[in-house]
Design a protein around this motif. Structure first.
Motif, short mmCIF file in Angstrom:
data_model
loop_
_atom_site.label_atom_id
_atom_site.label_comp_id
_atom_site.label_asym_id
_atom_site.label_seq_id
_atom_site.Cartn_x
_atom_site.Cartn_y
_atom_site.Cartn_z
N CYS A 146 16.45 40.37 31.77
CA CYS A 146 16.93 39.12 32.36
C CYS A 146 15.76 38.19 32.68
N THR A 147 16.09 36.95 32.95
CA THR A 147 15.13 35.92 33.32
C THR A 147 15.90 34.85 34.06
N ARG A 148 15.19 33.89 34.66
CA ARG A 148 15.93 32.81 35.32
C ARG A 148 15.09 31.58 35.55
N PHE A 149 15.81 30.48 35.68
CA PHE A 149 15.26 29.28 36.30
C PHE A 149 15.46 29.49 37.79
N GLY A 150 14.44 29.23 38.57
CA GLY A 150 14.57 29.40 40.01
C GLY A 150 13.82 28.34 40.77
N LEU A 151 14.01 28.34 42.07
CA LEU A 151 13.39 27.35 42.95
C LEU A 151 13.56 25.95 42.35
N ILE A 152 14.78 25.68 41.88
CA ILE A 152 15.06 24.40 41.22
C ILE A 152 15.04 23.28 42.26
N ASN A 153 14.19 22.32 42.03
CA ASN A 153 14.09 21.14 42.90
C ASN A 153 14.62 19.95 42.10
N TRP A 154 15.90 19.66 42.30
CA TRP A 154 16.56 18.61 41.54
C TRP A 154 15.99 17.23 41.85
N ASN A 155 15.56 16.99 43.06
CA ASN A 155 15.00 15.68 43.43
C ASN A 155 13.65 15.43 42.77
N ASN A 156 12.78 16.41 42.78
CA ASN A 156 11.44 16.23 42.23
C ASN A 156 11.33 16.62 40.77
N LYS A 157 12.43 17.12 40.20
CA LYS A 157 12.48 17.47 38.77
C LYS A 157 11.44 18.53 38.41
N VAL A 158 11.39 19.57 39.25
CA VAL A 158 10.49 20.71 39.03
C VAL A 158 11.31 21.99 39.20
N PHE A 167 13.09 20.64 29.76
CA PHE A 167 12.51 19.32 29.49
C PHE A 167 13.47 18.38 28.75
N GLU A 168 14.23 18.88 27.82
CA GLU A 168 15.06 18.01 26.99
C GLU A 168 16.47 17.81 27.54
N SER A 169 17.08 18.84 28.10
CA SER A 169 18.45 18.70 28.60
C SER A 169 18.49 18.34 30.08
N LEU A 170 17.70 19.03 30.89
CA LEU A 170 17.67 18.72 32.32
C LEU A 170 16.76 17.54 32.64
N ASN A 171 15.89 17.19 31.70
CA ASN A 171 14.95 16.09 31.87
C ASN A 171 14.02 16.29 33.07
N LYS A 179 8.34 19.02 35.19
CA LYS A 179 7.38 20.11 35.27
C LYS A 179 8.11 21.45 35.36
N VAL A 180 7.52 22.45 34.70
CA VAL A 180 7.98 23.83 34.82
C VAL A 180 6.80 24.63 35.34
N CYS A 233 -0.55 30.42 40.05
CA CYS A 233 0.41 29.34 39.81
C CYS A 233 0.03 28.61 38.53
N TYR A 234 0.95 28.62 37.58
CA TYR A 234 0.76 27.94 36.30
C TYR A 234 1.79 26.82 36.21
N GLY A 235 1.46 25.79 35.40
CA GLY A 235 2.41 24.72 35.18
C GLY A 235 2.31 24.14 33.79
N ILE A 236 3.43 23.61 33.33
CA ILE A 236 3.50 22.85 32.08
C ILE A 236 4.21 21.54 32.42
N LEU A 237 3.59 20.43 32.06
CA LEU A 237 4.18 19.12 32.27
C LEU A 237 5.00 18.72 31.04
N LYS A 238 6.00 17.91 31.24
CA LYS A 238 6.87 17.47 30.15
C LYS A 238 6.06 16.88 28.99
N GLU A 239 5.07 16.08 29.32
CA GLU A 239 4.28 15.41 28.27
C GLU A 239 3.35 16.36 27.53
#
Length: 178
Positions: free
Chosen positions: A79-91, A121-125, A128-129, A171-177
């Motif tokens: 299993c896997t998941r999207f978590g700690l979803i921050n809908w306001n900040n799009k992260v 990135f494409e559907s939820l717009n 950052k991940v 802590c790692y991150g990937i930006l949309k761009e």
């Protein structure tokens, strides 16, 4: 909240819930599967509690948990998941990932992460991940770096593990761009 099914020619990710988690019971028993996680999943009750927490987060709109099906072997893999979803900040975070030992190093994880990044990135717009991983977990760190994620910092001694050890978290991150 919409529950997507993410799919390509290698894997299918569908909503993990109390109706399908039993497909993971045998995999969850594998030793050291979540040795770098503060979660316990190796008994049926522990796994059910783990999934219940994921389901609760789903209804709170802070997570989307997935059960992983490997089309190559025609078997459930983990299993896997999207978590700690921050809908306001799009992260959001991608994590809580574990797959059976027999699936590790097979390319399955890369396919899963590609589908998840594409959806974020494409559907939820989202902008950052993020990924959080135990500093000692070199295998996962290398896999995340291969995805193009940047190490943004280390949270020192921020998570107490099951046996009382306090880990540091990368802590790692990937930006949309990117």
């Amino acid at each position: 909240m919409h529950s997507p099914t993410l799919e390509n020619n290698r894997t299918k990710l569908s909503l993990l819930d109390l109706s399908n988690y039993k497909h993971l019971l045998e995999i969850a028993k594998q030793p050291n599967l979540v040795q770098y996680s503060p979660s316990k999943i190796d008994t049926p009750d522990d796994l059910k509690n783990y999934v219940q927490n994921a389901v609760d987060s789903y209804y709170q709109k802070t997570a989307i948990p997935f059960i992983v099906f490997d089309k190559l072997t025609n078997a459930y893999a983990g299993c896997t998941r999207f978590g700690l979803i921050n809908w306001n900040n799009k992260v959001l975070h991608i994590g809580w990932t574990w797959i059976g030992i027999q699936f590790q190093g097979s390319g399955l994880n890369k396919n899963m992460k590609f589908l998840m990044l594409q959806y974020a990135f494409e559907s939820l717009n989202f902008n950052k991940v993020e990924f959080r991983v135990d500093e000692r977990n070199l295998k996962s760190r290398k896999a995340i770096e291969k995805l193009g994620a940047t190490l943004e910092g280390i949270l020192r001694k921020d998570t107490v593990m099951l046996h009382g050890f306090t880990r540091s978290t990368c802590c790692y991150g990937i930006l949309k761009e990117e």
